[in-house]
Design a protein around this motif. Sequence first.
Motif, short mmCIF file in Angstrom:
data_model
loop_
_atom_site.label_atom_id
_atom_site.label_comp_id
_atom_site.label_asym_id
_atom_site.label_seq_id
_atom_site.Cartn_x
_atom_site.Cartn_y
_atom_site.Cartn_z
N ILE A 21 0.79 -1.47 -0.03
CA ILE A 21 -0.16 -0.12 -0.13
C ILE A 21 0.75 1.18 -0.03
N GLU A 22 0.44 2.21 -0.87
CA GLU A 22 1.17 3.43 -0.67
C GLU A 22 0.26 4.52 0.03
N ARG A 23 0.84 5.07 0.76
CA ARG A 23 -0.09 5.82 1.81
C ARG A 23 0.76 7.49 1.72
N ARG A 24 -0.25 8.34 1.77
CA ARG A 24 0.13 9.91 1.73
C ARG A 24 -0.70 10.46 2.61
N ALA A 25 -0.05 11.08 3.69
CA ALA A 25 -0.73 11.70 4.85
C ALA A 25 -0.60 13.22 4.69
N HIS A 26 -1.69 13.89 5.00
CA HIS A 26 -1.33 15.66 4.85
C HIS A 26 -1.66 16.14 6.22
N GLY A 27 -1.34 17.22 6.60
CA GLY A 27 -1.35 17.93 7.86
C GLY A 27 -1.16 19.55 7.65
N GLU A 35 3.26 31.01 13.09
CA GLU A 35 3.75 30.61 11.65
C GLU A 35 3.20 29.52 10.92
N LEU A 36 3.08 29.44 9.87
CA LEU A 36 2.07 28.23 9.22
C LEU A 36 2.90 27.51 8.32
N ALA A 37 2.77 26.27 7.97
CA ALA A 37 3.24 25.47 7.36
C ALA A 37 2.23 24.44 7.08
N SER A 38 2.59 23.69 5.59
CA SER A 38 1.56 22.46 5.71
C SER A 38 2.63 21.26 5.39
N TYR A 39 2.28 20.14 5.51
CA TYR A 39 3.33 18.98 5.42
C TYR A 39 2.27 17.80 4.73
N ALA A 40 3.37 17.04 4.38
CA ALA A 40 2.92 15.68 3.64
C ALA A 40 3.79 14.73 4.09
N LEU A 54 8.76 13.04 2.83
CA LEU A 54 8.32 14.18 3.65
C LEU A 54 8.27 15.52 2.72
N THR A 55 7.14 16.26 2.73
CA THR A 55 7.24 17.59 2.04
C THR A 55 6.82 18.79 3.24
N VAL A 56 7.39 19.62 3.44
CA VAL A 56 6.99 20.78 4.22
C VAL A 56 7.01 22.24 3.45
N GLY A 57 5.64 22.75 3.23
CA GLY A 57 5.64 24.02 2.53
C GLY A 57 5.55 25.20 3.53
N ILE A 58 6.18 26.35 3.04
CA ILE A 58 6.01 27.43 3.82
C ILE A 58 5.79 28.59 2.98
N GLY A 59 5.18 29.61 3.52
CA GLY A 59 5.32 30.84 2.57
C GLY A 59 4.37 31.07 1.33
N VAL A 112 12.04 24.76 9.20
CA VAL A 112 11.25 23.46 8.42
C VAL A 112 11.68 22.24 9.02
N TRP A 113 13.01 22.11 9.86
CA TRP A 113 13.29 21.07 10.28
C TRP A 113 12.53 20.87 11.56
N TRP A 114 12.29 21.94 12.34
CA TRP A 114 11.77 21.91 13.43
C TRP A 114 10.06 21.52 13.40
N VAL A 115 9.63 21.81 12.26
CA VAL A 115 8.23 21.39 11.74
C VAL A 115 8.20 19.92 11.49
N ALA A 116 9.28 19.45 10.79
CA ALA A 116 9.39 18.15 10.50
C ALA A 116 9.66 17.14 11.78
N ASP A 117 10.44 17.70 12.93
CA ASP A 117 10.57 16.92 14.22
C ASP A 117 9.46 16.76 14.92
N LEU A 118 8.47 17.94 14.78
CA LEU A 118 6.91 17.84 15.76
C LEU A 118 6.21 17.06 14.87
#
Length: 216
Positions: A21-27, A35-40, A54-59, A112-118
Amino acid sequence: MQVLVEEGSCIEVPNRDATGIERRAHGEFVGPRGELASYAIGWTTGVEPHIGRLTVGIGAGNPGGGSFHAVVFENEEGHAFSLTDEPFERVPQGGPDLTAHEARAHEDLPFVWWVADLVMQRDRRAWWMRHWLLGTSSIRTAEVFELAEPILLVSHDDAGYWQLIGTSDADDSTGMVGHLYHAVDEDPTLIDVLDLPPGYSATRARVGDPWTRHRD
């Protein structure tokens, strides 16, 4: 204002070879100062090696905005990130896809790395991916392994071993060893207790009921 990690959609499809199974989860992420960011995050079972994405999007819409892409892999009994040139996913707060070189030079990379860790700490789907990355083993009773009984007790002992038990008492002589993430594939409600620290267990009366955590 507290940090907010809000889980979004999770898309599941058979992988290309129909072996997993391929899974893609967003948040979405909101920092203490707004501060805003989106991730997958994403991973694909049934293939080797075990590498997450992992993708983290900002701005979004701003000159400094961008989408940072990384792979996630096992490292010294934990996980690590490495920037990559290959885009993974589109996210609402993201901008242009950054190469690894561009991302390393970006002034907001520490954020971005802070977002990824959280995200790895607080998103339950990330817990699931991490157990897949690490190949976490679990011992299931024979009845649970054969899907004859639901899992009503999850134990993570002080030595780090996971045990999954149904309505029958556990019998060490008939325990079946398998990957923990496979048990979550079969019963996604286990996702709520994948962060159990060593020395804790969780119980429920039936599938769908809330878990109650205990210090063993």
